[in-house]
Design a protein around this motif. Sequence first.
Motif, PDB file in Angstrom:
ATOM      1  N   VAL A   1       0.843  -1.202   0.000  1.00 48.18           N
ATOM      2  CA  VAL A   1       0.000   0.000   0.000  1.00 48.18           C
ATOM      3  C   VAL A   1       0.876   1.248   0.000  1.00 48.18           C
ATOM      4  O   VAL A   1       0.667   2.181  -0.783  1.00 48.18           O
ATOM      5  N   ARG A   2       1.868   1.260   0.868  1.00 48.45           N
ATOM      6  CA  ARG A   2       2.771   2.416   0.978  1.00 48.45           C
ATOM      7  C   ARG A   2       3.459   2.695  -0.355  1.00 48.45           C
ATOM      8  O   ARG A   2       3.550   3.843  -0.795  1.00 48.45           O
ATOM      9  N   THR A   3       3.936   1.653  -1.017  1.00 53.12           N
ATOM     10  CA  THR A   3       4.603   1.805  -2.314  1.00 53.12           C
ATOM     11  C   THR A   3       3.665   2.466  -3.322  1.00 53.12           C
ATOM     12  O   THR A   3       4.056   3.386  -4.038  1.00 53.12           O
ATOM     13  N   ARG A   4       2.408   2.029  -3.372  1.00 52.85           N
ATOM     14  CA  ARG A   4       1.436   2.620  -4.297  1.00 52.85           C
ATOM     15  C   ARG A   4       1.184   4.088  -3.972  1.00 52.85           C
ATOM     16  O   ARG A   4       1.060   4.910  -4.878  1.00 52.85           O
ATOM     17  N   ILE A   5       1.084   4.397  -2.694  1.00 48.25           N
ATOM     18  CA  ILE A   5       0.843   5.784  -2.292  1.00 48.25           C
ATOM     19  C   ILE A   5       2.009   6.667  -2.741  1.00 48.25           C
ATOM     20  O   ILE A   5       1.802   7.744  -3.297  1.00 48.25           O
ATOM     21  N   LEU A   6       3.226   6.201  -2.523  1.00 47.29           N
ATOM     22  CA  LEU A   6       4.408   6.994  -2.871  1.00 47.29           C
ATOM     23  C   LEU A   6       4.563   7.163  -4.381  1.00 47.29           C
ATOM     24  O   LEU A   6       5.165   8.124  -4.837  1.00 47.29           O
ATOM     25  N   GLN A   7       3.980   6.249  -5.170  1.00 45.36           N
ATOM     26  CA  GLN A   7       4.047   6.347  -6.630  1.00 45.36           C
ATOM     27  C   GLN A   7       2.985   7.291  -7.190  1.00 45.36           C
ATOM     28  O   GLN A   7       3.039   7.669  -8.351  1.00 45.36           O
ATOM     29  N   LEU A   8       2.000   7.646  -6.368  1.00 40.95           N
ATOM     30  CA  LEU A   8       0.851   8.436  -6.814  1.00 40.95           C
ATOM     31  C   LEU A   8       1.200   9.828  -7.302  1.00 40.95           C
ATOM     32  O   LEU A   8       0.687  10.289  -8.304  1.00 40.95           O
ATOM     33  N   ALA A   9       2.015  10.514  -6.543  1.00 36.67           N
ATOM     34  CA  ALA A   9       2.253  11.931  -6.797  1.00 36.67           C
ATOM     35  C   ALA A   9       3.753  12.193  -6.808  1.00 36.67           C
ATOM     36  O   ALA A   9       4.533  11.375  -6.321  1.00 36.67           O
ATOM     37  N   GLY A  10       4.126  13.333  -7.340  1.00 37.35           N
ATOM     38  CA  GLY A  10       5.534  13.694  -7.370  1.00 37.35           C
ATOM     39  C   GLY A  10       6.132  13.749  -5.978  1.00 37.35           C
ATOM     40  O   GLY A  10       7.182  13.189  -5.715  1.00 37.35           O
ATOM     41  N   THR A  11       5.438  14.409  -5.065  1.00 37.15           N
ATOM     42  CA  THR A  11       5.931  14.527  -3.701  1.00 37.15           C
ATOM     43  C   THR A  11       4.852  14.086  -2.731  1.00 37.15           C
ATOM     44  O   THR A  11       3.771  14.672  -2.702  1.00 37.15           O
ATOM     45  N   VAL A  12       5.138  13.045  -1.997  1.00 41.61           N
ATOM     46  CA  VAL A  12       4.223  12.588  -0.950  1.00 41.61           C
ATOM     47  C   VAL A  12       4.999  12.609   0.355  1.00 41.61           C
ATOM     48  O   VAL A  12       6.050  11.983   0.465  1.00 41.61           O
ATOM     49  N   ASP A  13       4.499  13.368   1.327  1.00 42.15           N
ATOM     50  CA  ASP A  13       5.127  13.384   2.643  1.00 42.15           C
ATOM     51  C   ASP A  13       4.491  12.308   3.498  1.00 42.15           C
ATOM     52  O   ASP A  13       3.285  12.077   3.417  1.00 42.15           O
ATOM     53  N   GLU A  14       5.295  11.664   4.329  1.00 46.41           N
ATOM     54  CA  GLU A  14       4.758  10.656   5.237  1.00 46.41           C
ATOM     55  C   GLU A  14       5.251  10.945   6.644  1.00 46.41           C
ATOM     56  O   GLU A  14       6.363  11.415   6.836  1.00 46.41           O
ATOM     57  N   GLU A  15       4.370  10.679   7.616  1.00 49.97           N
ATOM     58  CA  GLU A  15       4.749  10.859   9.014  1.00 49.97           C
ATOM     59  C   GLU A  15       4.047   9.804   9.863  1.00 49.97           C
ATOM     60  O   GLU A  15       2.967   9.334   9.520  1.00 49.97           O
ATOM     61  N   VAL A  16       4.693   9.450  10.970  1.00 50.95           N
ATOM     62  CA  VAL A  16       4.096   8.503  11.904  1.00 50.95           C
ATOM     63  C   VAL A  16       3.210   9.295  12.858  1.00 50.95           C
ATOM     64  O   VAL A  16       3.649  10.270  13.465  1.00 50.95           O
ATOM     65  N   LYS A  17       1.948   8.880  12.943  1.00 52.17           N
ATOM     66  CA  LYS A  17       1.000   9.555  13.819  1.00 52.17           C
ATOM     67  C   LYS A  17      -0.130   8.585  14.133  1.00 52.17           C
ATOM     68  O   LYS A  17      -0.535   7.815  13.262  1.00 52.17           O
ATOM     69  N   TYR A  18      -0.655   8.636  15.339  1.00 52.38           N
ATOM     70  CA  TYR A  18      -1.779   7.784  15.758  1.00 52.38           C
ATOM     71  C   TYR A  18      -1.484   6.295  15.572  1.00 52.38           C
ATOM     72  O   TYR A  18      -2.391   5.509  15.341  1.00 52.38           O
ATOM     73  N   GLY A  19      -0.213   5.900  15.604  1.00 52.94           N
ATOM     74  CA  GLY A  19       0.142   4.489  15.473  1.00 52.94           C
ATOM     75  C   GLY A  19       0.183   3.977  14.049  1.00 52.94           C
ATOM     76  O   GLY A  19       0.281   2.775  13.820  1.00 52.94           O
ATOM     77  N   GLY A  20       0.101   4.887  13.077  1.00 51.90           N
ATOM     78  CA  GLY A  20       0.168   4.487  11.676  1.00 51.90           C
ATOM     79  C   GLY A  20       1.026   5.470  10.903  1.00 51.90           C
ATOM     80  O   GLY A  20       1.718   6.297  11.492  1.00 51.90           O
ATOM     81  N   ILE A  21       0.972   5.368   9.583  1.00 54.33           N
ATOM     82  CA  ILE A  21       1.702   6.294   8.725  1.00 54.33           C
ATOM     83  C   ILE A  21       0.679   7.133   7.975  1.00 54.33           C
ATOM     84  O   ILE A  21      -0.200   6.591   7.301  1.00 54.33           O
TER      85      ILE A  21
END
Length: 118
Positions: free
Chosen positions: A28-48
Amino acid sequence: MTMNQKVKNLLDDWQIGNPSLYEIANSVRTRILQLAGTVDEEVKYGGILFAAPEPFCGIFVYKQHVSVEFSHGAEIVDPHGLLEGKGKGRRHLKLHTLEDVENKHLTDYLRLAQKAAE
């Protein structure tokens, strides 16, 4: 983009704690990161949580499944009738197997979630 250390630590925890759910979450994470030119990710609420640039989704690993939460899910017209949840804003997809990533049309929902957040 280099992975931030908190994200790496959480992925490592998921991999150790439940390898099969880690495989789903990482796909899932790989697909999300492929979606847009820049995707920021952060750990919050026990998830990403992911933003591009507006927050649009998150991945959470539970005992039996991976949940992909859509920040503006209630605004998404659900083309496949698979979104779960009844709250004011969010909707989610529960993924139990790696096949669910395809079978539940994840990429479609990610695109819709990203548009809804803009």
